[in-house]
Design an enzyme around this catalytic site. Sequence first.
Site, PDB file in Angstrom:
ATOM      1  N   ASN A 107      -7.483   0.908   6.846  1.00  0.00           N
ATOM      2  CA  ASN A 107      -7.406  -0.341   7.624  1.00  0.00           C
ATOM      3  C   ASN A 107      -8.485  -0.352   8.690  1.00  0.00           C
ATOM      4  O   ASN A 107      -9.271   0.580   8.798  1.00  0.00           O
ATOM      5  CB  ASN A 107      -6.002  -0.492   8.223  1.00  0.00           C
ATOM      6  CG  ASN A 107      -5.650   0.679   9.101  1.00  0.00           C
ATOM      7  OD1 ASN A 107      -6.301   0.942  10.103  1.00  0.00           O
ATOM      8  ND2 ASN A 107      -4.620   1.432   8.712  1.00  0.00           N
TER       9      ASN A 107
ATOM     10  N   LYS B 173     -11.579  10.029 -11.555  1.00  0.00           N
ATOM     11  CA  LYS B 173     -11.909   8.655 -11.161  1.00  0.00           C
ATOM     12  C   LYS B 173     -11.332   7.671 -12.187  1.00  0.00           C
ATOM     13  O   LYS B 173     -11.485   7.878 -13.396  1.00  0.00           O
ATOM     14  CB  LYS B 173     -13.431   8.534 -11.093  1.00  0.00           C
ATOM     15  CG  LYS B 173     -13.910   7.203 -10.583  1.00  0.00           C
ATOM     16  CD  LYS B 173     -15.433   7.170 -10.533  1.00  0.00           C
ATOM     17  CE  LYS B 173     -15.897   5.743 -10.300  1.00  0.00           C
ATOM     18  NZ  LYS B 173     -17.332   5.610 -10.448  1.00  0.00           N
TER      19      LYS B 173
END
Length: 413
Positions: free
Chosen positions: A206, A285
Site C-alpha cells: 500500500n 513465478k
Amino acid sequence: MNIVLGISGGIAAYKTPDLVRRLKERGAEVQIVLTASGEEFVTPTALQAVSGRPIRNNLWDKEAEASMSHIELARWAELVLIAPATAEIMSRLAGGGAPDLLSTLCLATEAPIAVAPAMNRVMWANPAVQANRRLLEERGMTILGPDTGSQACGEIGAGRMIEPEAIADAIVGAPGSRRGALAGKTVMVTAGPTREPIDPVRYITNRSSGKMGYAMARAARAHGARAILVSGPVALDPPYGVELHRTETAEQMYAKTHELIGDVDVFIAAAAVSDYRPAGSHVKKIKKTADTMTLELVRSPDILASVAALDPAPFTVGFAAETHEVETYAKAKLDKKRLDMIVANRVGADCGFDFDDNAVTVYWPGGEQAFAEAAKIELAEDLMALIAERYETVREEAEPRLVIVSSIAASKD
Ligand code: C5P
C-alpha cells in the site's frame, strides 16, 4: 548534559553557532573545541558569544590548561560531539592519533562520541573514508548523517552535514519540559506498509511511507523513552537512538511485535498492515495464461487487536486512516479493538499517506482532541505529549487506591 562540541574544518562549520544555540535550548552546557582548520570557517569570537564559555583551540595553551586541563575536560564531557567532522578528523579518530586538542580529547574521554560528517560527496564515497566510518561505528561511535542534497561545492549527493536541529534532537531530544515525560518507559511503534508476496517477484502492498510511524518513534525517544520501531519496508533512515527491527510481511511484523512486547509500556500501531495476504505461496513465478485470473486472499493477523487483548496489555494506540466518515469508523475501531486511544486521519489524493504534513483527531473513551495540519515530525511531538498524559491518567486510575489506616494504640495506663 555537558557536551564538548568539536568543530573541524568544513564549510558546514558556519552552522555551528546555530547548533550551539539549539543544544543550549535543550539544557546542555557546551564547551567548544575548535581545530585549526575549523577556525578558518567560523570565528572563536562568535562561538564564545553563543556558548558563553571560552573556546579551546590549542593543546599547548598554558593558561587554558591551567584552569581545566585537557584530561579534566575529557572527564567533564558527558558526550563528545564532532560537527562538522571532516575526513581528516575521522581518519585521526580511526587511527588513534593525537596531534591536536580535539583528537587527544577523544582518546582521553570515556564519554560516548557522536560524529556528524560533512564533506564533498566524492570524498564521502571514498573507500578510505567509508572504511573509517565503519571502524568508528564498530567501536561504538554514533555517526549522524550525512544528508543528501546540494553541497557548497555545487555538487549534489551524500555528504551534507545534517541540520543543527536534527543533530540537537538526536543528541538531547526535543526542547522544553515535555522531555522526559516517558523516561524509563518503553514505547513500541509499528510503521510503514507490509509486503505480501504473491510469487517470488510480485507482492501486494500500500501507499504508506512510514513517515508518521518513524516520527512517532523519534518523538517517543525525545520524550525520554526507549523506542522500539518495528518497520515494514520503507525508504527512511531510522531516527537516532531508536531500536529498529525490519520486517516485510504482516505475519513477520506480528511475530516481531509479540517477541518484544513483554517490556513494552506503550504500543503505537502506525503501520498500514495488509488486511489480506495471498493464500498459499507460489514458489515459481506465475505465468500469464488465461485472460483473467483470480487471486485468493486470506486475512492477516490484526497486530493491534492482538496486543490490546493481552493481559496485562500495554497502553495501546491505534491509527485509523479513512477516506470518509473518519470519526464514525475511528470510534468504532477504538471500541471494537478495545484501545486506549485512536488517531484518526483522512487519507486521499491530497492528504495522508506519503505527505509530510498531517491533520488528525484523537479519540479516547470519554474524550477527543483535534490537531491542526502540521509537519508529521511536529505533530508526532504533540501526539506523544498527549499519549504520555493519557498513559499517566489511565495508569493512575488503574492503580488500587492506597488506603492508609492509622491505628492509635490505646494506652492502658
Ligand atoms: O482495522 P484497521 O486496519 O482499519 O485498523 C487500523 C489500525 O490497526 C492501525 O493502527 C493499524 O496499525 C492496526 N492494524 C494492525 N494489524 C492489522 C491491521 C491493522 O495492527 N492486521
